[in-house]
Design an enzyme around this catalytic site. Structure first.
Site, PDB file in Angstrom:
ATOM      1  N   CYS A 261       0.169   4.796   4.405  1.00 34.41           N
ATOM      2  CA  CYS A 261      -0.555   3.515   4.379  1.00 34.41           C
ATOM      3  C   CYS A 261      -1.491   3.429   3.168  1.00 34.41           C
ATOM      4  O   CYS A 261      -2.517   4.113   3.116  1.00 34.41           O
ATOM      5  CB  CYS A 261      -1.335   3.374   5.683  1.00 34.41           C
ATOM      6  SG  CYS A 261      -2.483   1.997   5.741  1.00 34.41           S
TER       7      CYS A 261
ATOM      8  N   CYS B 125      -5.096   2.326   3.940  1.00 31.66           N
ATOM      9  CA  CYS B 125      -5.819   3.423   4.601  1.00 31.66           C
ATOM     10  C   CYS B 125      -6.402   4.363   3.541  1.00 31.66           C
ATOM     11  O   CYS B 125      -7.557   4.790   3.636  1.00 31.66           O
ATOM     12  CB  CYS B 125      -4.896   4.215   5.523  1.00 31.66           C
ATOM     13  SG  CYS B 125      -4.156   3.245   6.846  1.00 31.66           S
TER      14      CYS B 125
END
Length: 101
Positions: free
Chosen positions: A26, A29
């Site tokens: 991600c 993230c």
């Protein structure tokens, strides 16, 4: 970390714990990692961090209704005090968490 120990940690902790629901793949993230570290450092360790990989713990992510990542939930004594999904600015994160220190 077994699922039970994560739930136990969240329910028994007297400290506030920020759970970072993330995945290795991600991008957003990864963008948030240094921001979270900086904010928690500025709060002098009053809030602990628990990173939870949704690929490794899908049942926990589902149990806490995490539909997208990054997703953050602040726990104290097993209760969710605050939660937010997506990228959040350093300023907004500081403002949100300072209320719980």
């Amino acid at each position: 970390m077994p699922k039970e120990s994560i739930k136990d940690k969240l329910s028994k902790s007297q400290d506030a714990i920020l759970v970072d629901f993330y995945a290795d793949w991600c991008g957003p993230c990864q963008t948030m990692d240094p921001i979270i570290s900086e904010v928690l450092k500025e709060l002098d360790g009053k809030i602990k961090l628990l990173k939870l990989n949704v690929d490794k713990y899908p049942q926990l992510a589902q149990q806490f209704a995490v539909r997208s990542i990054p997703h953050y939930a602040l726990f104290k004594r097993g209760k969710i005090l605050w939660r937010k999904g997506g990228i959040i600015t350093k300023r907004d994160l500081e403002k949100a968490l300072k209320g719980f220190t």
